[in-house]
Design an enzyme around this catalytic site. Sequence first.
Site, short mmCIF file in Angstrom:
data_model
loop_
_atom_site.label_atom_id
_atom_site.label_comp_id
_atom_site.label_asym_id
_atom_site.label_seq_id
_atom_site.Cartn_x
_atom_site.Cartn_y
_atom_site.Cartn_z
N TYR A 266 14.10 3.62 4.93
CA TYR A 266 12.92 3.58 5.79
C TYR A 266 11.93 4.69 5.46
O TYR A 266 10.76 4.43 5.13
CB TYR A 266 13.35 3.65 7.26
CG TYR A 266 12.21 3.89 8.23
CD1 TYR A 266 11.16 3.00 8.33
CD2 TYR A 266 12.18 5.03 9.04
CE1 TYR A 266 10.09 3.21 9.21
CE2 TYR A 266 11.13 5.25 9.93
CZ TYR A 266 10.10 4.34 10.01
OH TYR A 266 9.06 4.56 10.87
N LYS A 270 8.27 4.49 3.48
CA LYS A 270 7.08 4.92 4.22
C LYS A 270 6.36 6.05 3.47
O LYS A 270 5.13 6.10 3.44
CB LYS A 270 7.48 5.40 5.62
CG LYS A 270 7.94 4.31 6.57
CD LYS A 270 6.84 3.32 6.92
CE LYS A 270 5.92 3.85 7.99
NZ LYS A 270 4.95 2.80 8.45
#
Length: 521
Positions: A266, A270
Amino acid sequence: MPISHPCEGKPYVYISLLHQLSTNCIFTMELKSILGYLQNKTILVTGATGFLGMVFVEKILRVQPDVKKIYLLLRVSDTKSATDRMHNQIIRKELFKVLREKWGAEFDSFIAKKVVAVPGDVTFDDLGVKEFKLREEMCTDIEIILNSAGTTNFDERYDIALSVNTFGVQHVLSFAKKCLKLEILLHVSTAYICGEREGLILEDSSCMDGMEKEITKFDFKVQEKNLVEEKLNELKAQNATEEVITTTMKDFGIERAKLYGWPNTYVFTKAMGEILLRHSKDNLSVVIIRPTVVTSTYKEPFPGWVQGFRTIDSVIAGYCKGKLTCLLVDPKSVFDMVPVDMVVNSITVAMVANANKSSSIIYHVGSSLRNPINFLNIHSFVFRYFTKNPWIDKDGKPVKVGKCKIFKTMATFRMYMQIRFMLPLKGLKFVNKAFGEYFQDLYVNYNQKFKLVMRLVELYEPYMLFKGIFDDNNAEDLRRITRESFVESETFNFDPKCIDWEDYIMHTHIPGLQKHVMLKR
């Protein structure tokens, strides 16, 4: 007898009063209006079915009904499916009850006039908007873009996380450059792209300097895309099942993330999305908002609304049901969380304050610097709440909660899990073999649960033992500008100092979590 004026015979007093009056009038005239800026604006929102995007849409429609139009990009194939999804997954949510009550019988016509459901997908060029006329209309009219699309799953498949969190940003940026009237592009990132840093974490890109130096040596977009395609082709050649493909791609994502110093897929994807945005923005006005852990609404549209479990919530739910008896956490560590309506307020103000500026700025939106709360206090509040208001199990009996067994290091937690669960599991494995695999289903079930728990703990370890504090000087400047320059500063409050954590957790967050998530499952 005539009444004398209090300033009569005192010209200096009269002049002074006039000066004060004129100064005050000038100051009032100079105050800007956030709602005035939003009036007649056309906005594109990606990720509108997500927690943050949905609260943003509700806020704009509630406080500025004179917004011209809000396009919602929804991941479906056609207009009818987009409209159905908008109504089923956004507009009909309890979140919109205040707006619904405000408009009454006119609610549906108001929504139909102001909100347009657009079938599309950030993982494609032109955001997957196939209809040429609609795409042309959007590019002509859109002035504000909120990109809140993203997968927040720490353990997502690498191909999915990369396509949404990284390449999705590139596609939004490319589309933004085609918008003729665009005034601002605001991208929602996460404060935790800092990785596992300690101390004061600044509102800049320094946490990605190392990776940026690495990726300048090659085109990481091409490299990572090729690696993903090679891995998927390899699995297909082996006739791997969907389950095997999913597990392999999850492991591959964590492997790639750790190679570059990030704890999970994640935050790694990002971070790459932010790098793409900064390197390719050209002259666009760009704002990056990095919220910490986003929790239930503080006040608007009503206290305690939440969609799904928000990181700490799964711990609270497991604890109150008696399923969580131990926890890997440093009790003295600060847990940075911020209510979703405050994040939305910061997003809105940041849009207005930075519109039409060919620059970029990063804002941390959290609480660890201005109003910190540690895990020990959170545990105390949760314990007190469920001691007084116990969860009722499926048999109608109240669940008695106790103090959690706390482990401050991963090593001590693993040792406990080995003694408490792994040794009995090995015993069950031996008994199962001795009895001709009579207990096979039981053994497989317990073994899978044990592996799942350990994987989740490893994924959350960086956050439960996090030692960083998020600097928010840029956000504090934005709060100051809001107070000094905008007439609706109270309407768009995002100051964490006003939060009484005990009151919020015990009287807003936990009751909201129970009502809107736990009791509906």
